[in-house]
Design a protein around this motif. Structure first.
Motif, PDB file in Angstrom:
ATOM      1  N   MET A 178       1.024   7.996 -22.473  1.00 23.11           N
ATOM      2  CA  MET A 178       0.614   7.214 -21.326  1.00 23.11           C
ATOM      3  C   MET A 178       1.662   7.334 -20.237  1.00 23.11           C
ATOM      4  O   MET A 178       2.854   7.409 -20.504  1.00 23.11           O
ATOM      5  N   ALA A 179       1.189   7.333 -19.040  1.00 21.16           N
ATOM      6  CA  ALA A 179       2.095   7.445 -17.907  1.00 21.16           C
ATOM      7  C   ALA A 179       2.776   6.104 -17.650  1.00 21.16           C
ATOM      8  O   ALA A 179       2.206   5.041 -17.872  1.00 21.16           O
ATOM      9  N   ALA A 180       3.984   6.201 -17.197  1.00 21.76           N
ATOM     10  CA  ALA A 180       4.725   4.986 -16.891  1.00 21.76           C
ATOM     11  C   ALA A 180       4.191   4.384 -15.596  1.00 21.76           C
ATOM     12  O   ALA A 180       3.878   5.088 -14.651  1.00 21.76           O
ATOM     13  N   ARG A 181       4.114   3.065 -15.584  1.00 20.12           N
ATOM     14  CA  ARG A 181       3.604   2.391 -14.408  1.00 20.12           C
ATOM     15  C   ARG A 181       4.763   2.083 -13.478  1.00 20.12           C
ATOM     16  O   ARG A 181       5.799   1.550 -13.904  1.00 20.12           O
ATOM     17  N   ARG A 182       4.587   2.448 -12.232  1.00 23.45           N
ATOM     18  CA  ARG A 182       5.653   2.198 -11.261  1.00 23.45           C
ATOM     19  C   ARG A 182       5.488   0.834 -10.633  1.00 23.45           C
ATOM     20  O   ARG A 182       4.390   0.397 -10.331  1.00 23.45           O
ATOM     21  N   ASN A 183       6.603   0.179 -10.426  1.00 21.52           N
ATOM     22  CA  ASN A 183       6.593  -1.149  -9.808  1.00 21.52           C
ATOM     23  C   ASN A 183       6.965  -1.013  -8.342  1.00 21.52           C
ATOM     24  O   ASN A 183       8.105  -1.253  -7.942  1.00 21.52           O
ATOM     25  N   ILE A 184       5.971  -0.628  -7.557  1.00 25.00           N
ATOM     26  CA  ILE A 184       6.193  -0.487  -6.119  1.00 25.00           C
ATOM     27  C   ILE A 184       5.419  -1.604  -5.432  1.00 25.00           C
ATOM     28  O   ILE A 184       4.207  -1.710  -5.575  1.00 25.00           O
ATOM     29  N   PRO A 185       6.116  -2.448  -4.691  1.00 27.94           N
ATOM     30  CA  PRO A 185       5.401  -3.536  -4.017  1.00 27.94           C
ATOM     31  C   PRO A 185       4.561  -2.984  -2.850  1.00 27.94           C
ATOM     32  O   PRO A 185       4.957  -2.065  -2.154  1.00 27.94           O
ATOM     33  N   TYR A 186       3.395  -3.577  -2.692  1.00 32.57           N
ATOM     34  CA  TYR A 186       2.491  -3.180  -1.614  1.00 32.57           C
ATOM     35  C   TYR A 186       2.636  -4.171  -0.477  1.00 32.57           C
ATOM     36  O   TYR A 186       2.632  -5.377  -0.679  1.00 32.57           O
ATOM     37  N   SER A 187       2.740  -3.655   0.711  1.00 35.01           N
ATOM     38  CA  SER A 187       2.797  -4.533   1.876  1.00 35.01           C
ATOM     39  C   SER A 187       1.877  -3.971   2.958  1.00 35.01           C
ATOM     40  O   SER A 187       1.741  -2.754   3.114  1.00 35.01           O
ATOM     41  N   VAL A 188       1.243  -4.823   3.677  1.00 32.44           N
ATOM     42  CA  VAL A 188       0.319  -4.423   4.736  1.00 32.44           C
ATOM     43  C   VAL A 188       1.130  -3.954   5.934  1.00 32.44           C
ATOM     44  O   VAL A 188       2.128  -4.570   6.324  1.00 32.44           O
ATOM     45  N   ILE A 189       0.703  -2.843   6.515  1.00 32.87           N
ATOM     46  CA  ILE A 189       1.387  -2.324   7.703  1.00 32.87           C
ATOM     47  C   ILE A 189       1.054  -3.229   8.882  1.00 32.87           C
ATOM     48  O   ILE A 189      -0.101  -3.584   9.084  1.00 32.87           O
TER      49      ILE A 189
END
Length: 112
Positions: A1-12
């Motif tokens: 399984m691929a590792a899940r990245r913890n990248i926060p999403y923010s609205v431009i």
């Protein structure tokens, strides 16, 4: 399984958005809807005439008005049907588009 990245999403923010990045598939362009596809209409008329001619030839050979074998009748009948059906359909769509029937536009005729 691929590792899940913890990248926060923010609205431009709205002032940083690129206004030129528009998907052109979903934009309404009335000039392209009024454009008449002459090549497609010519191809449809050619297929209609060719299919009609082949169907008439198969009929004349089968009734004995012309010389020929029964194998020629079946071949001409098959090719006539293959040419006539798409030619008739596309010619009908072009005619209804020209007459202004509801639901038909020249944009509904596919480009070949």
């Amino acid at each position: 399984m691929a590792a899940r990245r913890n990248i926060p999403y923010s609205v431009i923010p709205t002032e940083d958005r690129d206004e030129d990045n528009v998907d052109r598939r979903f934009t309404y362009t009335p000039k392209s809807l009024r454009r008449v596809p002459w090549k497609s209409i010519a191809l449809a008329l050619f297929l209609l005439v060719l299919g009609s001619a082949l169907l008439f030839l198969s009929y004349f050979i089968s009734t004995g008005h012309m010389e020929g074998d029964s194998s020629q009748v079946y071949g001409l009948l098959f090719l006539g049907i293959l040419a006539f059906l798409p030619g008739f359909y596309e010619t009908r769509v072009a005619y209804y588009s020209w007459r202004g029937a509801p639901g038909y536009t020249f944009a509904s005729i596919p480009d070949y």
